[in-house]
Motif scaffolding. Structure first.
Motif, short mmCIF file in Angstrom:
data_model
loop_
_atom_site.label_atom_id
_atom_site.label_comp_id
_atom_site.label_asym_id
_atom_site.label_seq_id
_atom_site.Cartn_x
_atom_site.Cartn_y
_atom_site.Cartn_z
N MET A 249 0.84 -1.21 0.00
CA MET A 249 0.00 0.00 0.00
C MET A 249 0.87 1.25 0.00
O MET A 249 0.59 2.22 -0.72
N LEU A 250 1.94 1.23 0.79
CA LEU A 250 2.86 2.38 0.82
C LEU A 250 3.53 2.55 -0.53
O LEU A 250 3.65 3.69 -1.03
N HIS A 251 3.99 1.46 -1.12
CA HIS A 251 4.64 1.53 -2.43
C HIS A 251 3.69 2.16 -3.46
O HIS A 251 4.09 3.03 -4.24
N ASP A 252 2.45 1.71 -3.45
CA ASP A 252 1.47 2.20 -4.43
C ASP A 252 1.14 3.67 -4.22
O ASP A 252 0.98 4.44 -5.19
N VAL A 253 1.01 4.08 -2.96
CA VAL A 253 0.64 5.47 -2.71
C VAL A 253 1.79 6.41 -3.06
O VAL A 253 1.57 7.56 -3.48
N TYR B 4 3.03 11.02 -9.44
CA TYR B 4 2.37 11.54 -10.65
C TYR B 4 1.01 12.15 -10.35
O TYR B 4 0.29 12.52 -11.28
N MET B 5 0.66 12.25 -9.08
CA MET B 5 -0.62 12.81 -8.66
C MET B 5 -1.77 12.20 -9.47
O MET B 5 -2.52 12.90 -10.14
N GLU B 6 -1.90 10.88 -9.37
CA GLU B 6 -2.93 10.14 -10.11
C GLU B 6 -4.17 9.95 -9.23
O GLU B 6 -4.13 9.24 -8.22
N LEU B 7 -5.26 10.57 -9.62
CA LEU B 7 -6.48 10.55 -8.82
C LEU B 7 -7.08 9.15 -8.71
O LEU B 7 -7.37 8.67 -7.61
N LYS B 8 -7.26 8.47 -9.85
CA LYS B 8 -7.89 7.16 -9.83
C LYS B 8 -7.10 6.16 -9.00
O LYS B 8 -7.66 5.36 -8.25
N ILE C 77 -7.58 6.89 -5.30
CA ILE C 77 -8.88 6.43 -4.82
C ILE C 77 -8.85 4.92 -4.57
O ILE C 77 -9.35 4.42 -3.54
N LYS C 78 -8.26 4.18 -5.49
CA LYS C 78 -8.15 2.72 -5.34
C LYS C 78 -7.35 2.36 -4.09
O LYS C 78 -7.74 1.46 -3.33
N ILE C 79 -6.24 3.06 -3.87
CA ILE C 79 -5.41 2.79 -2.70
C ILE C 79 -6.16 3.15 -1.42
O ILE C 79 -6.07 2.44 -0.42
N TYR C 80 -6.90 4.24 -1.46
CA TYR C 80 -7.66 4.68 -0.29
C TYR C 80 -8.60 3.57 0.17
O TYR C 80 -8.76 3.32 1.37
N ARG C 81 -9.20 2.87 -0.77
CA ARG C 81 -10.14 1.81 -0.44
C ARG C 81 -9.44 0.56 0.10
O ARG C 81 -10.07 -0.26 0.78
N GLU C 82 -8.15 0.41 -0.17
CA GLU C 82 -7.40 -0.75 0.29
C GLU C 82 -7.33 -0.82 1.82
O GLU C 82 -7.16 -1.89 2.40
N ARG D 66 -2.02 5.92 7.60
CA ARG D 66 -1.08 6.94 7.11
C ARG D 66 -1.12 7.01 5.58
O ARG D 66 -1.06 8.10 4.99
N CYS D 67 -1.22 5.85 4.94
CA CYS D 67 -1.30 5.83 3.48
C CYS D 67 -2.60 6.48 3.01
O CYS D 67 -2.62 7.19 2.00
N GLN D 68 -3.68 6.27 3.75
CA GLN D 68 -4.94 6.96 3.44
C GLN D 68 -4.77 8.47 3.55
O GLN D 68 -5.29 9.22 2.72
N ASN D 69 -4.04 8.90 4.56
CA ASN D 69 -3.80 10.34 4.72
C ASN D 69 -3.06 10.91 3.52
O ASN D 69 -3.35 12.03 3.06
N ILE D 70 -2.09 10.15 3.00
CA ILE D 70 -1.36 10.62 1.81
C ILE D 70 -2.29 10.67 0.61
O ILE D 70 -2.20 11.58 -0.23
N CYS D 71 -3.21 9.71 0.52
CA CYS D 71 -4.22 9.76 -0.54
C CYS D 71 -5.03 11.05 -0.45
O CYS D 71 -5.30 11.70 -1.46
N GLU D 72 -5.42 11.42 0.76
CA GLU D 72 -6.19 12.65 0.95
C GLU D 72 -5.38 13.88 0.55
O GLU D 72 -5.93 14.88 0.08
N ILE D 73 -4.07 13.81 0.76
CA ILE D 73 -3.19 14.90 0.33
C ILE D 73 -3.19 15.01 -1.19
O ILE D 73 -3.20 16.10 -1.76
N ILE D 74 -3.17 13.85 -1.85
CA ILE D 74 -3.24 13.84 -3.32
C ILE D 74 -4.56 14.43 -3.78
O ILE D 74 -4.61 15.22 -4.74
N PHE D 75 -5.65 14.05 -3.11
CA PHE D 75 -6.97 14.60 -3.46
C PHE D 75 -6.95 16.12 -3.33
O PHE D 75 -7.48 16.85 -4.18
N TYR D 76 -6.32 16.59 -2.26
CA TYR D 76 -6.24 18.04 -2.01
C TYR D 76 -5.48 18.74 -3.13
O TYR D 76 -5.91 19.79 -3.63
#
Length: 238
Positions: free
Chosen positions: A138-142, A148-152, A155-160, A205-215
C-alpha cells in the motif's frame, strides 16, 4: 512528478528548487519503504541485527523530514508561490510528516525482533507478516500515486485500507483466542497486539497521503468525509 501540470515560471531557479524538493520526497519515500520492509523481515525472522539497522537508520528519515520542510519554508518565503505551486508545497510538507511517522512505526516493529519470544510463540508473528506485506504494498502504491498525482490510483489505494482493517481485526481475534487458551503467553500476545496495531496504522497513514493527493488535484480538503460521499465528490468533474 515531472509530468505534473505545474505553472511555468520566469525563474528557472524556482523550477529547479521545486524539482529538487520533489526528488527529495521520493528519495525519502523509498528509504521509508525499505525501512518498513526490513522491519517486517526482522520481526518475522527475529533478526536482531536487521532490527538494529532499522532503528539506527530512523534518524536519517527524521533528518530528511527536517531538511525538506526547511526547503519548503524557504521557497514559500522567497518565491511566494500561488495556485498549484503552493498546493504542491503544502502537499509535500504534509506528506513528509506522514512518511516520518511511518518510519517511526517501522522502528517500533523492529523492536519486536528484540523481544524474547519463545519458539512456541513465534507463530503469532507469522500472522503479522501478511498484514505487514499488505501495508508495504500500500505504501509503495501510494508513493507512485503521489509521484504523478494520479487521482484514480489514489482512490483505489484509499479503499485498500478497508482490507487492512479487516485483516487486522481477524488477527486481533486470533491473538485473543490464543491468549485465553494459553494464559502463560500473555506477555508475548500483548507485544504482538501492539505490533499489529502499529502495522495497521500504516494503512491509515497511506490513506492520509491519498487525501493529500486529493487536495492537490482538487484544491479541496477531503479529510473526515470517507465512504461513498468522498468518492462521489472526487470523481465529479474530474
Amino acid at each position: 512528478m515531472d509530468n505534473l501540470n505545474l505553472n511555468k515560471h520566469i525563474s528557472g531557479q524556482f523550477n529547479m528548487e521545486l524539482k529538487h524538493i520533489r526528488t527529495q520526497v521520493m528519495d525519502m519515500g523509498r528509504i521509508v519503504e525499505q525501512q518498513l520492509t526490513d522491519s517486517i523481515m526482522a520481526m518475522h525472522n527475529q533478526d536482531s541485527k536487521l532490527a538494529n539497522h532499522v532503528i539506527n537508520n530512523d534518524e536519517k528519515v527524521n533528518m530528511m523530514e527536517v531538511e525538506i520542510d526547511e526547503a519548503c519554508v524557504r521557497i514559500i518565503a522567497k518565491r511566494q508561490p500561488t495556485a498549484s505551486d503552493l498546493r504542491l508545497i503544502i502537499a509535500i510538507i504534509k506528506t513528509i510528516s506522514e512518511l516520518e511517522r511511518i518510519g517511526d512505526v517501522a522502528e517500533k516493529i523492529s523492536r519486536t525482533a528484540l523481544e524474547d519470544f519463545d519458539q512456541q510463540h513465534l507463530v503469532m508473528l507469522v500472522r503479522l507478516e501478511s498484514l505487514g506485506h499488505h501495508t508495504v504494498q500500500m505504501l509503495h502504491d501510494v508513493l507512485d500515486a503521489f509521484a504523478y498525482m494520479e487521482l484514480k490510483k489514489a482512490i483505489k489505494i484509499y479503499r485498500e485500507d478497508k482490507k487492512i482493517d479487516e485483516e487486522y481485526e481477524n488477527i486481533i481475534r486470533q491473538l485473543m483466542s490464543y491468549m485465553m487458551e494459553k494464559p502463560g503467553c500473555i506477555p508475548s500476545v500483548l507485544t504482538a497486539l501492539l505490533c499489529a496495531r502499529a502495522i495497521e496504522r500504516i494503512g491509515d497513514r497511506c490513506q492520509n497521503i491519498c487525501e493529500i493527493i486529493f487536495y492537490f488535484i482538487k484544491g479541496k480538503d477531503f479529510r473526515h468525509l470517507g465512504g461513498d460521499r468522498l468518492y462521489e465528490l472526487l470523481l465529479r468533474n474530474k
